[in-house]
Design a protein around this motif. Structure first.
Motif, PDB file in Angstrom:
ATOM      1  N   UNK A  10       0.810  -1.216   0.000  1.00 44.63           N
ATOM      2  CA  UNK A  10       0.000   0.000   0.000  1.00 44.63           C
ATOM      3  C   UNK A  10       0.840   1.262   0.000  1.00 44.63           C
ATOM      4  N   UNK A  11       1.920   1.262   0.762  1.00 46.04           N
ATOM      5  CA  UNK A  11       2.796   2.440   0.798  1.00 46.04           C
ATOM      6  C   UNK A  11       3.527   2.646  -0.522  1.00 46.04           C
ATOM      7  N   UNK A  12       3.966   1.560  -1.153  1.00 42.12           N
ATOM      8  CA  UNK A  12       4.646   1.674  -2.451  1.00 42.12           C
ATOM      9  C   UNK A  12       3.688   2.261  -3.482  1.00 42.12           C
ATOM     10  N   UNK A  13       2.451   1.794  -3.488  1.00 39.79           N
ATOM     11  CA  UNK A  13       1.472   2.345  -4.427  1.00 39.79           C
ATOM     12  C   UNK A  13       1.182   3.810  -4.134  1.00 39.79           C
ATOM     13  N   UNK A  14       1.089   4.162  -2.867  1.00 39.88           N
ATOM     14  CA  UNK A  14       0.793   5.543  -2.474  1.00 39.88           C
ATOM     15  C   UNK A  14       1.915   6.502  -2.860  1.00 39.88           C
ATOM     16  N   UNK A  15       3.161   6.141  -2.538  1.00 38.67           N
ATOM     17  CA  UNK A  15       4.276   7.063  -2.721  1.00 38.67           C
ATOM     18  C   UNK A  15       4.925   7.006  -4.100  1.00 38.67           C
ATOM     19  N   UNK A  16       4.984   5.827  -4.718  1.00 35.16           N
ATOM     20  CA  UNK A  16       5.715   5.701  -5.976  1.00 35.16           C
ATOM     21  C   UNK A  16       4.827   5.459  -7.196  1.00 35.16           C
ATOM     22  N   UNK A  17       3.578   5.095  -6.995  1.00 35.13           N
ATOM     23  CA  UNK A  17       2.602   4.878  -8.068  1.00 35.13           C
ATOM     24  C   UNK A  17       3.153   4.025  -9.212  1.00 35.13           C
ATOM     25  N   UNK A  18       3.506   2.768  -8.928  1.00 36.29           N
ATOM     26  CA  UNK A  18       4.011   1.906  -9.999  1.00 36.29           C
ATOM     27  C   UNK A  18       2.890   1.501 -10.963  1.00 36.29           C
ATOM     28  N   UNK A  19       3.266   1.130 -12.171  1.00 33.46           N
ATOM     29  CA  UNK A  19       2.309   0.621 -13.150  1.00 33.46           C
ATOM     30  C   UNK A  19       3.008  -0.439 -13.980  1.00 33.46           C
ATOM     31  N   UNK A  20       2.283  -1.100 -14.870  1.00 31.13           N
ATOM     32  CA  UNK A  20       2.840  -2.246 -15.586  1.00 31.13           C
ATOM     33  C   UNK A  20       4.114  -1.920 -16.359  1.00 31.13           C
ATOM     34  N   UNK A  21       4.183  -0.760 -16.995  1.00 32.83           N
ATOM     35  CA  UNK A  21       5.369  -0.404 -17.770  1.00 32.83           C
ATOM     36  C   UNK A  21       6.559  -0.050 -16.882  1.00 32.83           C
ATOM     37  N   UNK A  22       6.298   0.328 -15.644  1.00 36.91           N
ATOM     38  CA  UNK A  22       7.372   0.680 -14.712  1.00 36.91           C
ATOM     39  C   UNK A  22       7.068   0.071 -13.354  1.00 36.91           C
ATOM     40  N   UNK A  23       7.225  -1.245 -13.211  1.00 37.33           N
ATOM     41  CA  UNK A  23       6.909  -1.884 -11.929  1.00 37.33           C
ATOM     42  C   UNK A  23       7.944  -1.536 -10.850  1.00 37.33           C
ATOM     43  N   UNK A  24       7.514  -1.635  -9.617  1.00 37.78           N
ATOM     44  CA  UNK A  24       8.419  -1.405  -8.485  1.00 37.78           C
ATOM     45  C   UNK A  24       9.220  -2.668  -8.223  1.00 37.78           C
ATOM     46  N   UNK A  25      10.460  -2.486  -7.771  1.00 41.95           N
ATOM     47  CA  UNK A  25      11.276  -3.638  -7.405  1.00 41.95           C
ATOM     48  C   UNK A  25      12.064  -3.318  -6.145  1.00 41.95           C
ATOM     49  N   UNK A  26      12.249  -4.335  -5.335  1.00 43.69           N
ATOM     50  CA  UNK A  26      13.024  -4.182  -4.108  1.00 43.69           C
ATOM     51  C   UNK A  26      14.496  -4.267  -4.485  1.00 43.69           C
ATOM     52  N   UNK A  27      15.245  -3.204  -4.167  1.00 44.69           N
ATOM     53  CA  UNK A  27      16.660  -3.171  -4.518  1.00 44.69           C
ATOM     54  C   UNK A  27      17.556  -3.491  -3.343  1.00 44.69           C
ATOM     55  N   UNK A  28      17.077  -3.238  -2.130  1.00 45.00           N
ATOM     56  CA  UNK A  28      17.896  -3.506  -0.948  1.00 45.00           C
ATOM     57  C   UNK A  28      16.999  -3.886   0.219  1.00 45.00           C
ATOM     58  N   UNK A  29      17.438  -4.884   0.943  1.00 43.04           N
ATOM     59  CA  UNK A  29      16.741  -5.305   2.153  1.00 43.04           C
ATOM     60  C   UNK A  29      17.779  -5.368   3.258  1.00 43.04           C
TER      61      UNK A  29
END
Length: 78
Positions: A10-29
């Motif tokens: 929910x936070x990723x969608x709220x702050x970064x607004x990903x979509x199919x052409x530009x999906x979000x990815x976890x880069x560091x944990x």
């Protein structure tokens, strides 16, 4: 207490607004060695620039954009 607005998704969608052409990815944990606090860096690649943001896991199980407070010493009177 853990509603949709406090989930990582929910936070990723709220702050970064990903979509199919530009999906979000976890880069560091990252995980704190002494405790259960976690930090995740999520990135989205846009045509103009890359966007990334840090999300922090709190003791109540929620994800926030600010880090949890460290436990401080206290004195209890009995």
């Amino acid at each position: 207490m853990n509603d949709r607005s406090m989930t990582l998704h929910g936070l990723v969608e709220k702050w970064l607004a990903p979509y199919l052409a530009a999906p979000a990815r976890v880069v560091r944990l990252a995980r704190e060695e002494a405790g259960s606090h976690r930090c995740v860096r999520v990135e989205i690649s846009r045509t103009s620039r890359n966007l990334s943001m840090l999300f922090f896991r709190h003791d109540d199980g929620s994800w926030q954009v600010y880090p949890p407070q460290k436990a401080r010493p206290s004195i209890n009177a009995q």
